[in-house]
Design a protein around this motif. Structure first.
Motif, PDB file in Angstrom:
ATOM      1  N   GLN A   1       0.639  -1.191   0.085  1.00  0.00           N
ATOM      2  CA  GLN A   1       0.159  -0.041  -0.095  1.00  0.00           C
ATOM      3  C   GLN A   1       0.942   1.327   0.203  1.00  0.00           C
ATOM      4  O   GLN A   1       0.640   2.418  -0.496  1.00  0.00           O
ATOM      5  CB  GLN A   1      -0.982   0.057   1.259  1.00  0.00           C
ATOM      6  N   ASP A   2       1.836   1.157   0.766  1.00  0.00           N
ATOM      7  CA  ASP A   2       2.757   2.737   0.934  1.00  0.00           C
ATOM      8  C   ASP A   2       3.936   2.409  -0.130  1.00  0.00           C
ATOM      9  O   ASP A   2       4.921   2.299   0.218  1.00  0.00           O
ATOM     10  CB  ASP A   2       3.523   2.601   2.241  1.00  0.00           C
ATOM     11  N   LEU A   3       3.535   2.924  -1.320  1.00  0.00           N
ATOM     12  CA  LEU A   3       4.313   3.080  -2.410  1.00  0.00           C
ATOM     13  C   LEU A   3       5.620   4.217  -2.097  1.00  0.00           C
ATOM     14  O   LEU A   3       6.830   3.950  -2.640  1.00  0.00           O
ATOM     15  CB  LEU A   3       3.752   3.289  -3.836  1.00  0.00           C
ATOM     16  N   GLN A   4       5.202   5.116  -1.537  1.00  0.00           N
ATOM     17  CA  GLN A   4       6.312   6.159  -1.267  1.00  0.00           C
ATOM     18  C   GLN A   4       7.294   5.526  -0.408  1.00  0.00           C
ATOM     19  O   GLN A   4       8.621   6.153  -0.430  1.00  0.00           O
ATOM     20  CB  GLN A   4       5.438   7.219  -0.498  1.00  0.00           C
ATOM     21  N   ASN A   5       7.230   4.715   0.470  1.00  0.00           N
ATOM     22  CA  ASN A   5       8.064   4.179   1.448  1.00  0.00           C
ATOM     23  C   ASN A   5       8.326   2.607   1.253  1.00  0.00           C
ATOM     24  O   ASN A   5       8.842   2.046   1.912  1.00  0.00           O
ATOM     25  CB  ASN A   5       7.702   4.139   2.837  1.00  0.00           C
ATOM     26  N   GLN A   6       8.016   2.149  -0.105  1.00  0.00           N
ATOM     27  CA  GLN A   6       7.959   0.705  -0.189  1.00  0.00           C
ATOM     28  C   GLN A   6       9.560   0.167  -0.263  1.00  0.00           C
ATOM     29  O   GLN A   6       9.654  -1.026   0.433  1.00  0.00           O
ATOM     30  CB  GLN A   6       7.412   0.446  -1.969  1.00  0.00           C
ATOM     31  N   LYS A   7      10.536   0.947  -0.780  1.00  0.00           N
ATOM     32  CA  LYS A   7      11.792   0.424  -0.928  1.00  0.00           C
ATOM     33  C   LYS A   7      12.589   0.308   0.631  1.00  0.00           C
ATOM     34  O   LYS A   7      13.056  -0.710   0.843  1.00  0.00           O
ATOM     35  CB  LYS A   7      12.757   1.480  -1.623  1.00  0.00           C
ATOM     36  N   GLU A   8      12.064   1.200   1.493  1.00  0.00           N
ATOM     37  CA  GLU A   8      12.562   1.266   2.657  1.00  0.00           C
ATOM     38  C   GLU A   8      11.880  -0.105   3.710  1.00  0.00           C
ATOM     39  O   GLU A   8      12.355  -0.842   4.744  1.00  0.00           O
ATOM     40  CB  GLU A   8      12.396   2.425   3.379  1.00  0.00           C
ATOM     41  N   ILE A   9      10.644  -0.174   3.354  1.00  0.00           N
ATOM     42  CA  ILE A   9       9.824  -1.107   4.180  1.00  0.00           C
ATOM     43  C   ILE A   9      10.164  -2.471   3.765  1.00  0.00           C
ATOM     44  O   ILE A   9      10.095  -3.497   4.489  1.00  0.00           O
ATOM     45  CB  ILE A   9       8.335  -0.901   3.913  1.00  0.00           C
ATOM     46  N   ALA A  10      10.533  -2.744   2.591  1.00  0.00           N
ATOM     47  CA  ALA A  10      10.624  -3.888   2.093  1.00  0.00           C
ATOM     48  C   ALA A  10      12.244  -4.606   2.919  1.00  0.00           C
ATOM     49  O   ALA A  10      12.486  -5.776   2.648  1.00  0.00           O
ATOM     50  CB  ALA A  10      11.325  -4.052   0.506  1.00  0.00           C
ATOM     51  N   LYS A  11      13.002  -3.558   3.317  1.00  0.00           N
ATOM     52  CA  LYS A  11      13.983  -3.973   4.022  1.00  0.00           C
ATOM     53  C   LYS A  11      13.790  -4.705   5.415  1.00  0.00           C
ATOM     54  O   LYS A  11      14.589  -5.373   5.886  1.00  0.00           O
ATOM     55  CB  LYS A  11      15.059  -2.835   4.295  1.00  0.00           C
ATOM     56  N   LEU A  12      12.530  -4.580   5.780  1.00  0.00           N
ATOM     57  CA  LEU A  12      12.079  -5.188   7.021  1.00  0.00           C
ATOM     58  C   LEU A  12      11.269  -6.447   6.862  1.00  0.00           C
ATOM     59  O   LEU A  12      10.989  -7.316   7.828  1.00  0.00           O
ATOM     60  CB  LEU A  12      11.129  -4.068   7.588  1.00  0.00           C
ATOM     61  N   LEU A  13      11.195  -7.095   5.597  1.00  0.00           N
ATOM     62  CA  LEU A  13      10.859  -8.439   5.195  1.00  0.00           C
ATOM     63  C   LEU A  13      11.682  -9.220   5.766  1.00  0.00           C
ATOM     64  O   LEU A  13      12.856  -9.205   5.645  1.00  0.00           O
ATOM     65  CB  LEU A  13      10.427  -8.264   3.618  1.00  0.00           C
ATOM     66  N   ARG A  14      10.926 -10.449   6.118  1.00  0.00           N
ATOM     67  CA  ARG A  14      11.925 -11.611   6.556  1.00  0.00           C
ATOM     68  C   ARG A  14      11.116 -12.909   6.168  1.00  0.00           C
ATOM     69  O   ARG A  14       9.938 -12.968   6.242  1.00  0.00           O
ATOM     70  CB  ARG A  14      12.117 -11.672   8.046  1.00  0.00           C
ATOM     71  N   PHE A  15      11.924 -13.814   5.443  1.00  0.00           N
ATOM     72  CA  PHE A  15      11.274 -15.123   4.802  1.00  0.00           C
ATOM     73  C   PHE A  15      12.343 -16.139   5.126  1.00  0.00           C
ATOM     74  O   PHE A  15      13.589 -16.125   5.490  1.00  0.00           O
ATOM     75  CB  PHE A  15      11.283 -15.032   3.530  1.00  0.00           C
ATOM     76  N   GLU A  16      11.629 -17.335   5.127  1.00  0.00           N
ATOM     77  CA  GLU A  16      12.432 -18.704   5.354  1.00  0.00           C
ATOM     78  C   GLU A  16      13.145 -18.698   3.933  1.00  0.00           C
ATOM     79  O   GLU A  16      12.825 -18.343   3.023  1.00  0.00           O
ATOM     80  CB  GLU A  16      11.577 -19.812   5.700  1.00  0.00           C
ATOM     81  N   THR A  17      14.229 -19.713   4.024  1.00  0.00           N
ATOM     82  CA  THR A  17      15.068 -20.204   2.734  1.00  0.00           C
ATOM     83  C   THR A  17      15.324 -21.352   2.695  1.00  0.00           C
ATOM     84  O   THR A  17      15.599 -21.797   3.865  1.00  0.00           O
ATOM     85  CB  THR A  17      16.309 -18.777   2.693  1.00  0.00           C
ATOM     86  N   SER A  18      15.673 -21.865   1.694  1.00  0.00           N
ATOM     87  CA  SER A  18      16.129 -23.237   1.301  1.00  0.00           C
ATOM     88  C   SER A  18      17.546 -23.456   2.105  1.00  0.00           C
ATOM     89  O   SER A  18      17.867 -24.592   2.157  1.00  0.00           O
ATOM     90  CB  SER A  18      16.019 -23.771  -0.080  1.00  0.00           C
ATOM     91  N   SER A  19      18.199 -22.733   2.286  1.00  0.00           N
ATOM     92  CA  SER A  19      19.571 -22.688   2.641  1.00  0.00           C
ATOM     93  C   SER A  19      19.630 -22.831   4.318  1.00  0.00           C
ATOM     94  O   SER A  19      20.674 -22.962   4.759  1.00  0.00           O
ATOM     95  CB  SER A  19      20.559 -21.561   2.092  1.00  0.00           C
ATOM     96  N   ASN A  20      18.650 -22.405   4.920  1.00  0.00           N
ATOM     97  CA  ASN A  20      18.539 -22.470   6.365  1.00  0.00           C
ATOM     98  C   ASN A  20      17.586 -23.407   6.914  1.00  0.00           C
ATOM     99  O   ASN A  20      16.638 -23.766   6.155  1.00  0.00           O
ATOM    100  CB  ASN A  20      18.218 -20.917   6.863  1.00  0.00           C
ATOM    101  N   GLU A  21      17.892 -23.773   8.102  1.00  0.00           N
ATOM    102  CA  GLU A  21      16.839 -24.619   8.775  1.00  0.00           C
ATOM    103  C   GLU A  21      15.564 -23.879   8.885  1.00  0.00           C
ATOM    104  O   GLU A  21      15.295 -22.791   8.847  1.00  0.00           O
ATOM    105  CB  GLU A  21      17.248 -25.227  10.178  1.00  0.00           C
TER     106      GLU A  21
END
Length: 710
Positions: free
Chosen positions: A458-478
């Motif tokens: 929703q917040d396109l003005q701050n999208q790039k900075e908000i994206a730095k807060l995203l966290r996900f699981e990955t195939s390389s980690n448990e």
């Protein structure tokens, strides 16, 4: 008390000048800066004494607010009028204003308490400022606000030991309205069908806080005496209908007392507990003690005005619980102050628990808006974007463009700038916390990550900075360990073009999926996304730090897999493979037959270029998230949502595919059932089969044929 209204700044002239400079930088019209001499803005003006001039060389008198929970009793001698009373008629404009205030201006009657307490606080502040320049100016009483309720007499008293007023100030402040803009205001009233809407268009042109008492009272009596040595006490009375009287009075202490005769339809304000609740809601952080029938009410300190290093964890915890009405502890806290281009004093918290995650309705915005420690708007909308509604706390600014009733904000450059500054600072704050303790932030994201994802969408003005807060699981980690997108990018090989992700309900399903198989074999890291919103997040974000986000089941991923396969063939040459594959002629024959069997559900059947151990998969299809959205839009209409024609890729080395090629010549009916089952199995692997029950009869037929054959 009566020497203070919302139109006059509650700060000294130098701070007013600073505020005007800040507003000018935002394109707002500059405020008029008041001199420390008598200034009345109209209605109940907030003014300094006429008898003193500020001297910056003198020191501030050491007068501090009382900290006692029980206030001192008033003088035994009661106020009494002396001699004849002078009768005065309200100006025509004032009569109309009184009617508007009593019937239209405020949305809640309870705000009269806020207005009168604010006036009293301003009167005390002005006395304290006057004491800096004149040691003779003193009320001789503790600097406090006293409220007394007498249910039997149906009266409510507001008293302060502030600067008080002279006779001339009473006439000027309570009997007229500031000339600036008021004529146009009254004309708008006459031409408007809805006086409330018209009143909301007048911003900061005059103060009407005192008159709000007429919302609950039939008559008002004001006793006041100026702090100037030798001043006479006076009594002002009015029923608000057309006239008022002023007479001299004896036994009047320095300061102001307002006595309201409460109407029968406002008896709830004769209840001390009701008043305490209103005070705690609006005026809890006023800088002077407030008592109701001798009991101190405002016991919580305005922490946002203190130095952040002087606030203890216990104070943070208690304050968070006060403002959030919750019983958990804050996970993170931020004390943020700024003076330019807008004056901001704030204290913000992130909770430990998420009410929405526990099944409650959508929560209201958690930040309340104050101006000079007086509540303007609880759960304020528009100060923060909707995705930050989980943040709790207080934002205080003296530069707020308020409307006449101080209940609404005027949209404009100041509010837009305030929102931008606070939002940016919160994002930066969370980024800082994520770097300090990754594990703690991982717990925060597991609880509040859905809001972060909402912000990306929703917040396109701050999208790039908000994206730095995203966290996900990955195939390389448990399983369960989260990483940031920036960590993924740092680990990417130099020749890898995309950030690969896979939306899957559970990690195990993702690891067993035919779409993940070739990436696992190739050693390419894949993000596992488990939340239903994740697909929309990735589609909205599109790229991160210049790297495109690509789903492993997309056509782009298929093209990249083909490139990998060709490179491996070129490097290693033909390898010995014990599995038997269909020839090109056989593959062409089978794919053509399968396409005719599937009909319009499939637009192409081809031999796959990717590595896989499954007999078939589908590509170029509507994602599960899109399918769910389409079904939601269809609602209960009963309309069937057809599958978009997709591409079927078969594994020419798989024994089932080899057997199907032979079976179509021996038992075409059974072969068609097997091919349809392969398609449904591929739908299941892609997560797009709406109802698996449709295949049960066909599956039983295939099992029966296999059992009979054996």
């Amino acid at each position: 008390m009566l020497a203070a209204v919302s139109a006059f700044p509650r700060v000294v002239a130098s701070r007013s000048i600073a505020a005007s400079s800040r507003l000018s930088s935002l394109g707002a019209s500059a405020r008029k800066v008041a001199t420390p001499k008598l200034i009345h803005t109209a209605g109940l003006a907030r003014c300094y004494s006429t008898e003193s001039k500020p001297d910056s060389g003198q020191k501030k008198a050491a007068v501090e607010p009382s900290e006692e929970n029980e206030t001192k009793p008033e003088s035994v001698q009661k106020e009494a009028t002396v001699g004849p009373s002078e009768k005065h008629e309200f100006k025509a404009e004032t009569k109309k204003l009184l009617h508007i205030v009593a019937h239209s201006l405020y949305s809640q009657r309870e705000v009269f308490v806020r207005e009168l307490v604010s006036n009293a606080s301003d009167a005390l502040e002005k006395l304290r400022h006057l004491q800096v320049t004149s040691h003779d100016a003193s009320s001789g009483a503790p600097m406090e606000i006293r409220i007394n309720v007498d249910a039997d007499k149906k009266t409510l008293e507001f008293s302060d030991s502030g600067i008080g007023m002279t006779e001339d100030e009473l006439k000027q402040n309570l009997g007229t309205i500031a000339r600036s803009g008021s004529k146009a205001y009254i004309e708008n009233m006459e031409n408007s069908a809805d006086s409330k809407d018209a009143a909301n268009t007048i911003v900061g042109q005059f103060g009407v806080g005192f008159y709000s008492a007429f919302m609950v009272g039939d008559d008002l009596t004001v006793y006041t005496r100026s702090a100037t040595p030798g001043s006479q006490g006076y009594c002002w009375k009015s029923d608000g209908l057309g006239s008022y009287t002023i007479s001299k009075a004896e036994n009047v202490p320095i300061g102001t007392k307002i006595v309201i005769g409460i109407r029968d339809d406002a008896k709830e304000f004769l209840d001390a507990d009701t008043l305490k609740g209103v005070i705690k809601k609006y005026s809890n952080f006023v800088g002077f003690p407030i008592s109701v029938n001798g009991e101190k009410v405002n016991t919580v300190e305005a922490l946002w005005t203190k130095d952040k290093n002087s606030i203890s964890e216990e104070e943070h915890e208690n304050f968070y619980r006060f403002v959030s009405h919750a019983w958990d502890k804050p996970m993170y806290q931020l004390v943020y102050k700024a003076d330019g281009p807008i004056s901001i004093r704030s204290i913000l918290y992130t909770p430990t628990n998420n009410p929405e995650g526990m099944g409650f309705d959508r929560i209201k915005p958690g930040v309340s808006l104050y101006s000079r420690k007086v509540l303007i708007m609880p759960n304020a909308k528009g100060i923060l974007p909707e995705w930050l509604r989980f943040v709790q706390g207080v934002v205080d600014s003296e530069d707020l463009p308020l409307n006449l009733s101080r209940e609404l904000l005027q949209n404009g450059p100041v509010i837009a700038r305030l929102k931008l500054i606070i939002t940016s600072r919160i994002i930066k704050w969370l980024q800082e916390e994520s770097r300090k303790d990754a594990d703690k932030f991982g717990k925060f994201f597991n609880t509040f990550g859905v809001y972060i994802k909402e912000g990306v969408c929703q917040d396109l003005q701050n999208q790039k900075e908000i994206a730095k807060l995203l966290r996900f699981e990955t195939s390389s980690n448990e399983a369960g360990k989260l990483i940031a997108l920036s960590e993924y990018v740092e680990r990417m090989p130099s020749d890898q073009k995309y950030i690969y992700y896979f939306c899957t309900p559970k990690r195990q399903l993702g690891e067993d999926s035919p779409y993940y198989e070739p990436f696992k074999k190739h050693g390419t890291e894949v993000l596992f996304l488990h939340h239903p919103l994740d697909e929309f997040v990735m589609g909205r974000l599109e790229q991160f730090e210049g790297k495109k986000l690509v789903s492993v089941d997309s056509e782009e991923a298929s093209k990249e897999l083909k490139r990998w396969s060709e490179e491996e063939m070129a490097e290693d040459g033909a390898k010995d493979d014990s599995s038997v594959a269909l020839t090109k002629e056989q593959s062409d024959e089978l794919t053509s037959w399968m396409l005719s069997t599937f009909g319009t559900k499939v637009k192409e059947v081809k031999v796959s270029d990717r590595y896989m151990t499954y007999p078939a998969i589908v590509t170029d299809f509507d994602s599960p998230a899109v399918r769910n959205m389409m079904k939601m839009m269809a609602g209960n209409s009963g309309t069937e949502i057809p599958q978009r024609p997709c591409v079927v890729e078969i594994n020419a080395k798989d024994p089932i595919v080899n057997g199907l090629y032979s079976l179509k010549s021996k038992d075409e009916g059974l072969a068609r059932k097997v091919s349809q089952q392969l398609l449904d199995n591929a739908y299941i692997a892609a997560g797009i089969l709406d109802d698996p029950r449709v295949m049960l009869k066909r599956l039983n037929d295939i099992i029966a044929a296999a059992v009979v054959k054996n």
